[in-house]
Scaffold this motif. Sequence first.
Motif, mmCIF file in Angstrom:
data_model
loop_
_atom_site.group_PDB
_atom_site.id
_atom_site.type_symbol
_atom_site.label_atom_id
_atom_site.label_comp_id
_atom_site.label_asym_id
_atom_site.label_seq_id
_atom_site.Cartn_x
_atom_site.Cartn_y
_atom_site.Cartn_z
ATOM 1 N N LEU A 49 -2.269 -6.588 -0.797
ATOM 2 C CA LEU A 49 -2.993 -5.329 -0.971
ATOM 3 C C LEU A 49 -4.412 -5.474 -0.436
ATOM 4 C CD1 LEU A 49 -2.845 -2.500 -2.375
ATOM 5 C CD2 LEU A 49 -3.954 -3.579 -4.304
ATOM 6 N N TRP B 149 4.757 5.944 -4.871
ATOM 7 C CA TRP B 149 5.097 5.998 -6.287
ATOM 8 C C TRP B 149 4.266 7.077 -6.989
ATOM 9 C CZ3 TRP B 149 9.230 4.202 -8.468
ATOM 10 C CH2 TRP B 149 9.293 4.062 -9.852
ATOM 11 N N ASN B 150 3.138 7.420 -6.391
ATOM 12 C CA ASN B 150 2.216 8.395 -6.961
ATOM 13 C C ASN B 150 2.312 9.733 -6.224
ATOM 14 O OD1 ASN B 150 0.158 9.390 -8.512
ATOM 15 N ND2 ASN B 150 -1.479 8.400 -7.361
ATOM 16 N N MET B 151 3.404 9.921 -5.505
ATOM 17 C CA MET B 151 3.538 11.090 -4.638
ATOM 18 C C MET B 151 3.516 12.402 -5.434
ATOM 19 S SD MET B 151 6.836 11.443 -2.267
ATOM 20 C CE MET B 151 6.576 11.100 -0.564
ATOM 21 N N PRO C 243 -0.463 5.326 -11.362
ATOM 22 C CA PRO C 243 -0.047 6.667 -10.952
ATOM 23 C C PRO C 243 -0.822 7.718 -11.745
ATOM 24 C CG PRO C 243 1.846 5.301 -11.506
ATOM 25 C CD PRO C 243 0.634 4.561 -11.952
ATOM 26 N N THR C 244 -1.220 8.770 -11.058
ATOM 27 C CA THR C 244 -1.991 9.822 -11.712
ATOM 28 C C THR C 244 -1.277 10.357 -12.938
ATOM 29 O OG1 THR C 244 -2.675 10.423 -9.512
ATOM 30 C CG2 THR C 244 -3.214 11.961 -11.251
ATOM 31 N N ALA C 245 0.054 10.493 -12.806
ATOM 32 C CA ALA C 245 0.826 11.093 -13.888
ATOM 33 C C ALA C 245 0.732 10.279 -15.175
ATOM 34 C CB ALA C 245 2.287 11.224 -13.459
ATOM 35 N N ALA C 246 0.526 8.961 -15.044
ATOM 36 C CA ALA C 246 0.516 8.110 -16.226
ATOM 37 C C ALA C 246 -0.708 8.367 -17.097
ATOM 38 C CB ALA C 246 0.582 6.644 -15.827
ATOM 39 N N LEU D 210 0.831 -1.213 0.000
ATOM 40 C CA LEU D 210 0.000 0.000 0.000
ATOM 41 C C LEU D 210 0.863 1.260 0.000
ATOM 42 C CD1 LEU D 210 -3.016 -0.714 2.368
ATOM 43 C CD2 LEU D 210 -3.128 0.103 0.029
ATOM 44 N N ARG E 46 -4.564 15.306 -6.486
ATOM 45 C CA ARG E 46 -3.531 14.956 -7.457
ATOM 46 C C ARG E 46 -4.063 15.082 -8.876
ATOM 47 N NH1 ARG E 46 -1.338 9.689 -4.127
ATOM 48 N NH2 ARG E 46 -0.274 10.916 -2.529
ATOM 49 N N PHE F 277 1.519 -4.331 -8.040
ATOM 50 C CA PHE F 277 0.101 -4.645 -7.882
ATOM 51 C C PHE F 277 -0.164 -6.129 -8.120
ATOM 52 C CE2 PHE F 277 -4.111 -5.261 -9.767
ATOM 53 C CZ PHE F 277 -4.909 -4.713 -8.794
ATOM 54 N N ALA G 194 4.465 0.011 -10.873
ATOM 55 C CA ALA G 194 3.239 -0.021 -10.070
ATOM 56 C C ALA G 194 2.406 -1.244 -10.422
ATOM 57 C CB ALA G 194 2.437 1.252 -10.291
ATOM 58 N N ALA G 195 2.306 -1.530 -11.726
ATOM 59 C CA ALA G 195 1.526 -2.692 -12.151
ATOM 60 C C ALA G 195 2.178 -3.974 -11.643
ATOM 61 C CB ALA G 195 1.419 -2.721 -13.676
ATOM 62 N N PHE H 289 -7.396 -2.269 -9.870
ATOM 63 C CA PHE H 289 -6.210 -1.819 -10.589
ATOM 64 C C PHE H 289 -5.996 -0.299 -10.591
ATOM 65 C CE2 PHE H 289 -3.603 -1.103 -14.446
ATOM 66 C CZ PHE H 289 -2.471 -1.723 -13.968
ATOM 67 N N ALA I 163 -3.500 1.307 -8.395
ATOM 68 C CA ALA I 163 -2.071 1.200 -8.659
ATOM 69 C C ALA I 163 -1.612 2.153 -9.753
ATOM 70 C CB ALA I 163 -1.727 -0.235 -9.056
ATOM 71 N N LEU J 119 2.469 1.893 -3.481
ATOM 72 C CA LEU J 119 1.571 2.453 -4.489
ATOM 73 C C LEU J 119 1.312 3.932 -4.220
ATOM 74 C CD1 LEU J 119 -0.961 -0.452 -5.008
ATOM 75 C CD2 LEU J 119 1.013 0.164 -6.391
ATOM 76 N N ASP J 120 1.221 4.289 -2.947
ATOM 77 C CA ASP J 120 0.978 5.678 -2.614
ATOM 78 C C ASP J 120 2.220 6.543 -2.867
ATOM 79 O OD1 ASP J 120 -1.008 7.480 -1.720
ATOM 80 O OD2 ASP J 120 0.153 7.740 0.122
ATOM 81 N N SER K 29 6.480 10.998 -10.671
ATOM 82 C CA SER K 29 5.060 11.320 -10.573
ATOM 83 C C SER K 29 4.807 12.815 -10.697
ATOM 84 C CB SER K 29 4.506 10.810 -9.250
ATOM 85 O OG SER K 29 5.374 11.146 -8.197
ATOM 86 N N LEU L 250 4.087 3.373 -15.193
ATOM 87 C CA LEU L 250 3.033 2.427 -14.846
ATOM 88 C C LEU L 250 3.593 1.041 -14.533
ATOM 89 C CD1 LEU L 250 -0.027 2.197 -14.723
ATOM 90 C CD2 LEU L 250 -0.048 1.672 -17.148
#
Lengths: 274, 283
Positions: A263, A208-210, B112-115, A202, B224, A256, A252-253, B107, B110, A205-206, A227, A249
């Motif tokens: 998760l 990586w999207n910071m 990322p917003t940027a993607a 968890l 975000r 996941f 993260a994938a 899914f 997982a 995933l968070d 990100s 991606l």
Amino acid sequence: MYLVLAVICLIIIYPVFTAVILPLQDIDELSRTFSPISDFKGDYVNVDYIPQYPTLNTFKELLLFTPEFYKVFWNSIMITGTILLFQVIVSVPAAWAFSRFKFKGRKLIFDLYVIFMLIPFQVTMLSQYLVLNKMQLMNTRLAIIIPAIFSTFSVFLIYRGFSDIPEDVPNSARIDGANEFQVLWYIGLPLGKTGILSCVVLSFLDLWNMVEQPLAFLKDKSLFPLSLYLPMIDTDNIQIMLAAAVIVLIPAAFVFIMGQDYLEQGIIASALKE
Amino acid sequence: MSTGKICYQKFQYIVFLLPSFLGVSIFIFLPFLDSVRRSFCASGSGKIVGLQNYKVIFANEAFILALKNTGRFILACIPLLMVTSFFVSYFITKLKYIRLIKSILLFPLAVPTAALLLIWQILFSDGGYINNILAQHGIGEVSFLHSSAAFWVLVGSYIWKNLGYTVLLWITGMMSVSDSVIEAAKVDGAGEWKILTRIIIPNLKPTFYTITIISFLNSFKVFREAYLVAGAYPHESMYLMQHLFNNWFVNMDLDKMAAAAVTIFTFIFAAIVLLRRVWDKEM
């Protein structure tokens, strides 16, 4: 019923699918696809799901001729990796203390942890800034890394895992003369593995999207994680941006898919055993 | 056993807790208390000004707009998410092979917003793909990102991201309702609707409470998407509290930020306590 669910699944997958398909288009086709967005003259965007001339050139260009990208990718890996490692090192003993010891103020401190776990970053942004500024850490990677290490959420999640261990097991080890560190190492860690791993998945995933923290605490773009860096690429470099999006991606994938069970358990643990 | 050892064992927890507690205190607890203090002081001189800062922010148009939008956003998306996810989960529990569906639904968490930024552009721009479809069906185009529709795009992306999370929690709750109770009800001639409303839903109250809290918290993360797609000053219908904090931060309006942070903290704290109250009473 199946139909409704199928439609929902399609809607959910659609944006990701498009994101993966688009960078396979060659440059001419891409610029045609994107021209209505930058310069709208009455022709709408049309997405070709089967690229006319599928090509991997964009990826080649990104991976071979954009050294900047490696730097930013490395930033992301470094920041995420360091945070995860130290987060676990700090949170595991704390979670153990909450789950195995009775002490004065335990309930109060734990409640404080839970409350601040529920507070969005923006509320504590100012306070964190003041501390980081005093420590002269602003605009360094440490400004992102250090506060994130002390995540109350991960303590909470690991605590859930530990509190499932029946009290008899560690007690029998204690009777055999193990000290508390040995008990944690030989019994707590293996039995609380699920909680720790779900925390890692968890958190990954968070992290990586910071977006919020680097946006507030980093000025130097060369320190940005992917990100935040990705949205800053010039829009005339669309093919690079699309290829980079796919590369972001992938980890993260991967996490996941590998960690889906953890998760799920993490989500359930964070919520349902109130 | 010597008293020294007992003493050591009694206070052993400190060794375990201390690293985390120190860090959390330094980076969260104490600084937050400091912002509480700051919110009552003038930023330059440090003199105590009482509620002055609070008066300033509540007279600030941007603050009121952001507060309204954030409130509206939460009130729109939480019920919508709860209802959608409830029915999706109810259907899913009737199926046999749910793993693949669960994976697909989860899914987005997982991704990322940027993607997906460019994809949002492709879909929602004025000349975008959705407008293309709308035009083909003879419906007028909608300016998704530059009108009040922007708000709903944001709600949509929130639901897209959080549906799986919520469905997973509902399913777990529904699975925990014991089969034998349901079987017994069936034997007594209860129909599907009756089983749903009389047995399953009443058993899901704890799930309901936690899902509300989790959805509430995740609703703040939608910043975000909002920020990356539309920048620091998006269409005013999606100007959220988070934008405001960010912009105040850029301008270093520290006393306003402190007052706003304490205000938001109080709101959230009150909401959690209230929810808990309601929930405890119902049980």
